[in-house]
Structures are given as C-alpha cells and as structure tokens.
Write a protein that holds these residues in place. Structure first.
Motif, PDB file in Angstrom:
ATOM      1  N   VAL A  11      14.634 -41.007  -3.818  1.00  0.00           N
ATOM      2  CA  VAL A  11      13.607 -41.622  -4.659  1.00  0.00           C
ATOM      3  C   VAL A  11      13.970 -41.383  -6.121  1.00  0.00           C
ATOM      4  N   PRO A  12      13.497 -42.226  -7.041  1.00  0.00           N
ATOM      5  CA  PRO A  12      13.759 -41.997  -8.471  1.00  0.00           C
ATOM      6  C   PRO A  12      13.165 -40.665  -8.937  1.00  0.00           C
ATOM      7  N   GLN A  13      13.848 -40.009  -9.843  1.00  0.00           N
ATOM      8  CA  GLN A  13      13.394 -38.705 -10.306  1.00  0.00           C
ATOM      9  C   GLN A  13      12.005 -38.771 -10.934  1.00  0.00           C
ATOM     10  N   GLU A  14      11.694 -39.890 -11.605  1.00  0.00           N
ATOM     11  CA  GLU A  14      10.386 -39.999 -12.252  1.00  0.00           C
ATOM     12  C   GLU A  14       9.245 -40.115 -11.241  1.00  0.00           C
ATOM     13  N   ASP A  15       9.575 -40.386  -9.983  1.00  0.00           N
ATOM     14  CA  ASP A  15       8.538 -40.491  -8.946  1.00  0.00           C
ATOM     15  C   ASP A  15       8.246 -39.162  -8.261  1.00  0.00           C
ATOM     16  N   VAL A  16       8.969 -38.110  -8.658  1.00  0.00           N
ATOM     17  CA  VAL A  16       8.770 -36.792  -8.051  1.00  0.00           C
ATOM     18  C   VAL A  16       8.025 -35.896  -9.029  1.00  0.00           C
ATOM     19  N   GLN A  17       6.915 -35.356  -8.584  1.00  0.00           N
ATOM     20  CA  GLN A  17       6.143 -34.417  -9.413  1.00  0.00           C
ATOM     21  C   GLN A  17       6.454 -32.995  -8.968  1.00  0.00           C
ATOM     22  N   PHE A  18       7.016 -32.202  -9.873  1.00  0.00           N
ATOM     23  CA  PHE A  18       7.379 -30.815  -9.565  1.00  0.00           C
ATOM     24  C   PHE A  18       6.264 -29.881 -10.038  1.00  0.00           C
ATOM     25  N   GLN A  19       5.967 -28.874  -9.217  1.00  0.00           N
ATOM     26  CA  GLN A  19       4.989 -27.852  -9.590  1.00  0.00           C
ATOM     27  C   GLN A  19       5.532 -26.479  -9.235  1.00  0.00           C
ATOM     28  N   ILE A  20       5.334 -25.527 -10.127  1.00  0.00           N
ATOM     29  CA  ILE A  20       5.656 -24.131  -9.833  1.00  0.00           C
ATOM     30  C   ILE A  20       4.335 -23.399  -9.669  1.00  0.00           C
ATOM     31  N   LEU A  21       4.073 -22.921  -8.456  1.00  0.00           N
ATOM     32  CA  LEU A  21       2.774 -22.339  -8.123  1.00  0.00           C
ATOM     33  C   LEU A  21       2.964 -20.991  -7.455  1.00  0.00           C
ATOM     34  N   PRO A  22       1.922 -20.137  -7.431  1.00  0.00           N
ATOM     35  CA  PRO A  22       1.991 -18.893  -6.658  1.00  0.00           C
ATOM     36  C   PRO A  22       2.309 -19.194  -5.200  1.00  0.00           C
ATOM     37  N   TRP A  23       3.112 -18.342  -4.584  1.00  0.00           N
ATOM     38  CA  TRP A  23       3.653 -18.630  -3.254  1.00  0.00           C
ATOM     39  C   TRP A  23       2.562 -18.835  -2.202  1.00  0.00           C
ATOM     40  N   LYS A  24       1.539 -18.006  -2.189  1.00  0.00           N
ATOM     41  CA  LYS A  24       0.478 -18.143  -1.193  1.00  0.00           C
ATOM     42  C   LYS A  24      -0.238 -19.488  -1.335  1.00  0.00           C
ATOM     43  N   ARG A  25      -0.412 -19.939  -2.565  1.00  0.00           N
ATOM     44  CA  ARG A  25      -1.057 -21.236  -2.776  1.00  0.00           C
ATOM     45  C   ARG A  25      -0.154 -22.365  -2.291  1.00  0.00           C
ATOM     46  N   VAL A  26       1.152 -22.225  -2.509  1.00  0.00           N
ATOM     47  CA  VAL A  26       2.095 -23.240  -2.039  1.00  0.00           C
ATOM     48  C   VAL A  26       1.979 -23.418  -0.531  1.00  0.00           C
ATOM     49  N   LEU A  27       1.990 -22.307   0.203  1.00  0.00           N
ATOM     50  CA  LEU A  27       1.914 -22.376   1.660  1.00  0.00           C
ATOM     51  C   LEU A  27       0.567 -22.945   2.107  1.00  0.00           C
ATOM     52  N   SER A  28      -0.500 -22.537   1.425  1.00  0.00           N
ATOM     53  CA  SER A  28      -1.826 -23.039   1.756  1.00  0.00           C
ATOM     54  C   SER A  28      -1.927 -24.545   1.517  1.00  0.00           C
ATOM     55  N   ASP A  29      -1.398 -25.014   0.397  1.00  0.00           N
ATOM     56  CA  ASP A  29      -1.443 -26.443   0.077  1.00  0.00           C
ATOM     57  C   ASP A  29      -0.619 -27.254   1.072  1.00  0.00           C
ATOM     58  N   ALA A  30       0.508 -26.665   1.539  1.00  0.00           N
ATOM     59  CA  ALA A  30       1.339 -27.366   2.532  1.00  0.00           C
ATOM     60  C   ALA A  30       0.589 -27.502   3.857  1.00  0.00           C
ATOM     61  N   GLN A  31      -0.129 -26.450   4.231  1.00  0.00           N
ATOM     62  CA  GLN A  31      -0.910 -26.512   5.475  1.00  0.00           C
ATOM     63  C   GLN A  31      -1.988 -27.598   5.396  1.00  0.00           C
ATOM     64  N   LYS A  32      -2.562 -27.773   4.210  1.00  0.00           N
ATOM     65  CA  LYS A  32      -3.626 -28.761   4.020  1.00  0.00           C
ATOM     66  C   LYS A  32      -3.084 -30.172   3.786  1.00  0.00           C
ATOM     67  N   GLY A  33      -1.770 -30.276   3.602  1.00  0.00           N
ATOM     68  CA  GLY A  33      -1.186 -31.579   3.306  1.00  0.00           C
ATOM     69  C   GLY A  33      -1.360 -32.003   1.867  1.00  0.00           C
ATOM     70  N   GLN A  34      -1.617 -31.029   0.980  1.00  0.00           N
ATOM     71  CA  GLN A  34      -1.836 -31.339  -0.435  1.00  0.00           C
ATOM     72  C   GLN A  34      -0.540 -31.377  -1.239  1.00  0.00           C
ATOM     73  N   LEU A  35       0.569 -31.040  -0.611  1.00  0.00           N
ATOM     74  CA  LEU A  35       1.887 -31.229  -1.202  1.00  0.00           C
ATOM     75  C   LEU A  35       2.838 -31.655  -0.091  1.00  0.00           C
ATOM     76  N   ASP A  36       3.920 -32.290  -0.479  1.00  0.00           N
ATOM     77  CA  ASP A  36       4.842 -32.847   0.511  1.00  0.00           C
ATOM     78  C   ASP A  36       5.976 -31.898   0.874  1.00  0.00           C
ATOM     79  N   VAL A  37       6.606 -31.342  -0.158  1.00  0.00           N
ATOM     80  CA  VAL A  37       7.854 -30.604   0.069  1.00  0.00           C
ATOM     81  C   VAL A  37       7.824 -29.261  -0.639  1.00  0.00           C
TER      82      VAL A  37
END
Length: 203
Positions: A11-37
């Motif tokens: 995909v084009p780079q401008e279509d990817v939104q990068f976030q740096i988040l606390p690790w526990k929140r990252v895993l929690s958001d992935a479980q909820k489907g609130q982030l993709d990768v």
C-alpha cells in the motif's frame, strides 16, 4: 519499519498510519480490532489467540545489557552469563520493556526470586535508567539500544551485552484477527519474501 511496512502490505506509505503506544495498550487494541498490524514483534502462544503472524521479517539479537560504570555489576564484567549460577544476579535489578521476556526457565537468573524486575515503557527510558544505575541489567534488542545510546549522546563504550546472554530471535508482524488484513497473510508473506530477495540482491 516505516519504510518496510508499506512495501510488505503493498500500500502507499501515505495510507499507513503509524502509532507508538505503550505495549499493553497495543496488545489490547489488537484484541479489540482497533489496530491492524503490530510489529516487529515476537510470536508467542498467547498472542496467537488474537493475532495472525507473518513469516520472519528479519532476525535480530536480544541481549542483557549492562553499564560498565555500575559498581554493582563489576563481578559480572569478566564472567560469562550462566543460567545455572543465579546467585551472581541476586539483588540486582533487571529492566525490561512491557511485554518482553528472556528465558522462561525457572533456573534462569532472570527469574530468580531475589532478582527485582522493573518494567519500562520505552527503550529510551530503559537506557536512561541503566545509565543512572536505577536498573543494573536491561533486556533490549541490540540495534535499538545502540541507537538510543547514540541518540542520548552517551559513551557507547560504557554499555555492552553480557557474554553469552544474547539470543537470536525471529521478528514477525502480528495482524489482528479482527482486521481484514488477516485474510491477506499469504499475499503479505509472498511480499516479505520478494522484498527480502530484492534487498539481498542490492547488497
């Protein structure tokens, strides 16, 4: 990964939104489907419950780092890391990023009852704590800790990994099972192989 991820997701780079988040929140958001990768990361059994993993994106070393200026670790400087001799690590403080692990064996000094563990949010925070002596040993991915030692303008010769305390690990991308991208893991893996081949050819 900012350059690499759009390539393997095709995909084009401008279509990817990068976030740096606390690790526990990252895993929690992935479980909820609130982030993709998520990535790069390590594949574990627990994470398989809510993530689909890609093939290896790259290999890297994760080590137990120390500061040469810390008087509490002087006795470790000329000795090799040995899982069977946990007493050498008694009363030392191990720092690790939230979600990281190093050797699950109960005989490992890292898991000894007299060893204090401190979880930190970022590698930069861990490097600062290692430098100030607030932690004695820091679990870190080698290129990342080396980057922050330079970034913080510290003397790189003051920091080094304990001999024998380095593990080579495979880093993958984790895709939330609730993301539509989870259905495209075969194509993503093919792209990972293609990009890796291109990089090897360039070298």
């Amino acid at each position: 990964m900012i350059e690499y991820l759009p390539m393997i997701m095709n995909v084009p780079q401008e279509d990817v939104q990068f976030q740096i988040l606390p690790w526990k929140r990252v895993l929690s958001d992935a479980q909820k489907g609130q982030l993709d990768v998520i990535g790069p990361m390590l594949e574990t059994e627990d994470r398989k419950k809510f993530l689909v993993f890609t093939e290896t994106v790259f290999k890297g070393n994760i080590s137990l780092w120390v500061s040469r200026n810390n008087p509490r670790i002087k006795h470790l400087l000329n000795t090799a890391f040995d899982d069977g001799k946990s007493s050498k690590f008694d009363h030392l403080t191990f720092g690790q990023i939230l979600g990281y692990s190093f050797n699950d064996s109960p005989n490992s000094p890292y898991n000894h009852s007299k060893v204090k563990k401190v979880e930190v949010q970022t590698v930069e925070q861990g490097v600062k704590m290692l430098h100030s002596g607030r932690i004695d040993i820091f679990l870190a991915f080698d290129p990342v800790i080396e980057h922050f030692i330079v970034e913080l303008k510290l003397n790189k010769d003051d920091f080094f990994p304990l001999t024998g305390a380095t593990q080579e690990v495979n880093y993958v991308m984790g895709i939330s099972k609730k993301s539509p991208w989870a259905q495209k893991v075969v194509q993503i893996n093919a792209k990972i192989a293609e990009v890796a081949k291109q990089k090897k050819t360039v070298k």
